[in-house]
Design a protein around this motif. Sequence first.
Motif, mmCIF file in Angstrom:
data_model
loop_
_atom_site.group_PDB
_atom_site.id
_atom_site.type_symbol
_atom_site.label_atom_id
_atom_site.label_comp_id
_atom_site.label_asym_id
_atom_site.label_seq_id
_atom_site.Cartn_x
_atom_site.Cartn_y
_atom_site.Cartn_z
ATOM 1 N N MET A 1 -75.957 72.598 -4.402
ATOM 2 C CA MET A 1 -76.075 71.594 -3.377
ATOM 3 C C MET A 1 -75.536 72.122 -2.054
ATOM 4 S SD MET A 1 -74.587 67.725 -3.287
ATOM 5 C CE MET A 1 -75.741 67.004 -4.397
ATOM 6 N N HIS A 4 -78.027 74.491 -0.535
ATOM 7 C CA HIS A 4 -79.151 73.759 0.033
ATOM 8 C C HIS A 4 -78.773 73.149 1.385
ATOM 9 C CE1 HIS A 4 -82.711 71.326 0.396
ATOM 10 N NE2 HIS A 4 -81.964 70.239 0.501
ATOM 11 N N MET A 5 -77.577 72.572 1.484
ATOM 12 C CA MET A 5 -77.133 71.989 2.753
ATOM 13 C C MET A 5 -77.034 73.069 3.840
ATOM 14 S SD MET A 5 -76.618 68.690 2.301
ATOM 15 C CE MET A 5 -75.422 68.128 3.461
ATOM 16 N N HIS A 14 -82.615 69.628 9.920
ATOM 17 C CA HIS A 14 -81.866 68.388 10.086
ATOM 18 C C HIS A 14 -82.178 67.708 11.412
ATOM 19 C CE1 HIS A 14 -79.524 71.415 12.185
ATOM 20 N NE2 HIS A 14 -78.963 70.439 12.875
ATOM 21 N N ARG A 18 -86.083 64.276 11.088
ATOM 22 C CA ARG A 18 -85.444 64.142 9.779
ATOM 23 C C ARG A 18 -83.942 63.890 9.856
ATOM 24 N NH1 ARG A 18 -88.835 68.648 9.326
ATOM 25 N NH2 ARG A 18 -90.701 68.167 8.128
ATOM 26 N N THR A 21 -82.654 61.687 6.961
ATOM 27 C CA THR A 21 -82.613 62.427 5.702
ATOM 28 C C THR A 21 -81.360 63.293 5.639
ATOM 29 O OG1 THR A 21 -85.014 62.488 5.700
ATOM 30 C CG2 THR A 21 -83.898 64.033 4.244
ATOM 31 N N TRP A 22 -81.000 63.916 6.763
ATOM 32 C CA TRP A 22 -79.796 64.743 6.819
ATOM 33 C C TRP A 22 -78.548 63.892 6.597
ATOM 34 C CZ3 TRP A 22 -77.982 69.444 6.458
ATOM 35 C CH2 TRP A 22 -76.714 69.734 6.959
ATOM 36 N N GLY A 25 -78.287 62.938 3.032
ATOM 37 C CA GLY A 25 -77.906 64.117 2.258
ATOM 38 C C GLY A 25 -76.431 64.432 2.365
ATOM 39 N N LEU A 28 -74.587 61.861 0.270
ATOM 40 C CA LEU A 28 -74.681 62.183 -1.155
ATOM 41 C C LEU A 28 -73.818 63.384 -1.521
ATOM 42 C CD1 LEU A 28 -78.470 61.611 -1.794
ATOM 43 C CD2 LEU A 28 -76.567 60.211 -2.591
ATOM 44 N N PHE A 29 -73.731 64.348 -0.615
ATOM 45 C CA PHE A 29 -72.869 65.505 -0.833
ATOM 46 C C PHE A 29 -71.402 65.077 -0.931
ATOM 47 C CE2 PHE A 29 -70.407 69.099 0.983
ATOM 48 C CZ PHE A 29 -70.657 70.025 -0.018
#
Length: 98
Positions: A1, A4-5, A14, A18, A21-22, A25, A28-29
């Motif tokens: 993860m 990916h970030m 990002h 988007r 979405t960033w 994310g 969630l991280f």
Amino acid sequence: MTLHMIQVFLFGAHKYPRELTWIVGVFLFLCTLGMAFTGQILRWDQDAYWGLGIGRRSHRVPLVSATRLVQVLLGGPIIAGRTLSRFFAVHVFLVPGS
């Protein structure tokens, strides 16, 4: 993860359109990191004890009194049974619910 970030950030994915979405994310991280830390404490062994001891000494929390936050999370001045029950509640109810 984490990889990916980093990749998303380096590739500029990002940016517009988007941004949301960033932000989701990153949220969630942070939830994943919270689940990992509180789950580690639930093993209640020497590794968990010393990991919590290190986390307790990290007094850099924005917008909150770090010493007060530590007192609330630990349930007192020492790591004991209250600490385990509080971290269980955070791990099972608070982090997944957010």
